[in-house]
Design an enzyme around this catalytic site. Structure first.
Site, mmCIF file in Angstrom:
data_model
loop_
_atom_site.group_PDB
_atom_site.id
_atom_site.type_symbol
_atom_site.label_atom_id
_atom_site.label_comp_id
_atom_site.label_asym_id
_atom_site.label_seq_id
_atom_site.Cartn_x
_atom_site.Cartn_y
_atom_site.Cartn_z
ATOM 1 N N ARG A 184 0.837 -1.215 0.000
ATOM 2 C CA ARG A 184 0.000 0.000 0.000
ATOM 3 C C ARG A 184 0.867 1.258 0.000
ATOM 4 O O ARG A 184 0.537 2.257 -0.651
ATOM 5 C CB ARG A 184 -0.950 -0.004 1.205
ATOM 6 C CG ARG A 184 -1.926 1.158 1.174
ATOM 7 C CD ARG A 184 -2.996 1.059 2.239
ATOM 8 N NE ARG A 184 -2.427 1.125 3.582
ATOM 9 C CZ ARG A 184 -3.123 0.950 4.700
ATOM 10 N NH1 ARG A 184 -4.421 0.689 4.643
ATOM 11 N NH2 ARG A 184 -2.540 1.024 5.880
ATOM 12 N N ARG A 241 10.400 26.419 -0.224
ATOM 13 C CA ARG A 241 8.939 26.318 -0.317
ATOM 14 C C ARG A 241 8.413 26.831 -1.649
ATOM 15 O O ARG A 241 8.553 28.007 -1.986
ATOM 16 C CB ARG A 241 8.303 27.096 0.840
ATOM 17 C CG ARG A 241 6.810 26.837 0.951
ATOM 18 C CD ARG A 241 6.173 27.541 2.132
ATOM 19 N NE ARG A 241 4.769 27.170 2.242
ATOM 20 C CZ ARG A 241 3.806 27.670 1.467
ATOM 21 N NH1 ARG A 241 4.102 28.586 0.561
ATOM 22 N NH2 ARG A 241 2.555 27.264 1.601
ATOM 23 N N HIS A 245 5.057 25.357 -4.367
ATOM 24 C CA HIS A 245 4.065 24.284 -4.456
ATOM 25 C C HIS A 245 4.461 23.169 -5.424
ATOM 26 O O HIS A 245 4.301 21.998 -5.109
ATOM 27 C CB HIS A 245 2.699 24.841 -4.875
ATOM 28 C CG HIS A 245 2.027 25.641 -3.814
ATOM 29 N ND1 HIS A 245 2.612 26.749 -3.226
ATOM 30 C CD2 HIS A 245 0.822 25.508 -3.215
ATOM 31 C CE1 HIS A 245 1.795 27.253 -2.328
ATOM 32 N NE2 HIS A 245 0.702 26.515 -2.293
ATOM 33 N N LYS A 288 -2.908 7.014 1.367
ATOM 34 C CA LYS A 288 -2.706 7.173 2.818
ATOM 35 C C LYS A 288 -1.810 8.383 3.071
ATOM 36 O O LYS A 288 -0.624 8.271 3.406
ATOM 37 C CB LYS A 288 -2.142 5.889 3.437
ATOM 38 C CG LYS A 288 -2.378 5.818 4.950
ATOM 39 C CD LYS A 288 -2.176 4.424 5.471
ATOM 40 C CE LYS A 288 -2.082 4.352 6.978
ATOM 41 N NZ LYS A 288 -3.275 4.749 7.714
ATOM 42 N N GLU A 309 -16.177 5.805 6.288
ATOM 43 C CA GLU A 309 -15.300 5.065 7.207
ATOM 44 C C GLU A 309 -15.097 5.908 8.456
ATOM 45 O O GLU A 309 -15.603 7.019 8.549
ATOM 46 C CB GLU A 309 -13.954 4.762 6.532
ATOM 47 C CG GLU A 309 -13.205 6.004 6.090
ATOM 48 C CD GLU A 309 -11.913 5.715 5.346
ATOM 49 O OE1 GLU A 309 -11.298 4.655 5.562
ATOM 50 O OE2 GLU A 309 -11.494 6.596 4.571
HETATM 51 N N1 PLP Z 1 -9.404 4.320 7.375
HETATM 52 C C1 PLP Z 1 -8.643 5.329 7.820
HETATM 53 C C2 PLP Z 1 -9.039 6.731 7.511
HETATM 54 C C3 PLP Z 1 -7.484 5.052 8.575
HETATM 55 O O1 PLP Z 1 -6.712 6.060 9.011
HETATM 56 C C4 PLP Z 1 -7.155 3.708 8.873
HETATM 57 C C5 PLP Z 1 -5.970 3.369 9.667
HETATM 58 O O2 PLP Z 1 -5.323 4.173 10.242
HETATM 59 C C6 PLP Z 1 -7.985 2.695 8.396
HETATM 60 C C7 PLP Z 1 -9.100 3.027 7.631
HETATM 61 C C8 PLP Z 1 -7.671 1.244 8.673
HETATM 62 O O3 PLP Z 1 -6.593 0.834 7.883
HETATM 63 P P1 PLP Z 1 -5.623 -0.353 8.353
HETATM 64 O O4 PLP Z 1 -6.495 -1.533 8.611
HETATM 65 O O5 PLP Z 1 -4.730 -0.549 7.185
HETATM 66 O O6 PLP Z 1 -4.920 0.118 9.583
#
Ligand code: PLP
Length: 290
Positions: A52, A100, A102, A147, A180
């Site tokens: 990931r 700095r 962008h 992420k 989520e």
């Molecule tokens: N969704 C968000 C926004 C998160 O920050 C996280 C984990 O920190 C998850 C879902 C769960 O992801 P994972 O199972 O990979 O920790």
């Protein structure tokens, strides 16, 4: 015990670890991260986390700061130096340090920072009592599958939960469907015992624990539906729970002060947690050879 952090190739005492003021992560949130659970010396689902990380970096056109095998070695060295059996390994990669501006800098090397912090094994209270959740609007951008370290809406959401004496906030899209949690994926169990969680896409993070739960539920012969569910459906659910790498499966016993099921952690959440714990025990020890 001395806590050690990793900063761009150096292992440094945690309280002295620092990055430059012009690190683009600091100035633009121009970076990504991963959190891997270290459980009794085992790195849980490490390969999936590094996959990931690779995807997040690729989506933002950030080069790996070191090769993947070197990163894996550095994680192990950090674990060895910190000597915690159980904790969270935090890995952050930013586009690096540059004046700095962008747009992407020309020849800047990505920056890599890692820490480890100890956490208790299986927080009993959360598992035995379950947690409270509130719902809030999802204010985030259109690429929540990356992420990214840009977590301000998540920070505000978690703070709103804390202010309401809840553990987590479930974010809802404009149509009232749960996306989520601020740091977890959201699940419900229907009255027929089917597990429901939102399908992957740009509106949620592809949780590594979520993926493992889908696999484990399949092994257990449980039905899983990857589909959207609304806040209203969640309030009527037989069970609800959260998943993330820090706490695996955490039962939810109330949402917006509505009691879920009988107000106790559900039996499926508990069974999934136990099976997940077995899966963790089967991971290889991080510091074993070969
Ligand atoms: N969704 C968000 C926004 C998160 O920050 C996280 C984990 O920190 C998850 C879902 C769960 O992801 P994972 O199972 O990979 O920790």
């Amino acid at each position: 015990m001395l806590r050690i952090a990793y900063v761009n190739g150096r292992y440094i005492e945690h309280r002295r670890a620092a990055v430059h003021v012009e690190d683009r992560g600091y100035q633009f949130a121009d970076g990504v991260y991963e959190v891997i659970h270290l459980f009794r010396g085992r790195l849980i689902d490490e390969a999936a986390h590094l996959d990931r990380l690779d995807r997040s970096l690729g989506e933002l056109d950030i080069a790996w700061p070191v090769s993947r095998p070197v990163l894996a070695l550095a994680i192990r060295e950090l674990v060895r130096r910190n000597r915690y059996a159980t904790g969270l390994v935090y890995i952050q990669v930013t586009r690096g340090v540059a004046p700095r501006d962008h747009k992407f800098p020309g020849d800047t090397r990505a920056a890599l920072v890692m820490t480890v912090r100890p956490i208790p094994e299986f927080p009993t209270e959360m598992r035995e009592e379950g947690v409270k959740v509130i719902t809030i609007d999802d204010l985030r951008w259109a690429r929540c599958d990356i992420k990214s370290v840009a977590l301000l809406p998540n920070v505000l959401g978690k703070q709103a939960a804390a202010a309401a004496e809840a553990y987590e906030a479930w974010m809802c899209d404009a149509d009232g469907f749960v996306t989520e949690g601020t740091s977890s994926n959201a699940w419900i169990v229907t009255l027929y015992g089917t597990l429901v969680t939102r399908p992957t896409g740009p509106d949620i993070l592809r949780g590594i624990t979520r993926q493992a739960i889908i696999r484990i539920a399949g092994d257990m012969g449980l039905a899983v539906e990857e589909r959207k569910f609304s806040r209203e459906e969640a309030l009527e659910a037989r069970e609800a729970f959260l998943s993330n790498s820090s706490h695996f499966v955490t039962p939810v016993t109330s949402i917006d002060d509505t009691v879920i099921g009988n107000g106790k952690p559900g039996s499926l959440s508990a069974a999934l947690h136990d099976r997940y714990a077995e899966f963790m025990e089967s991971a290889p020890h991080a510091l074993s050879r070969g």
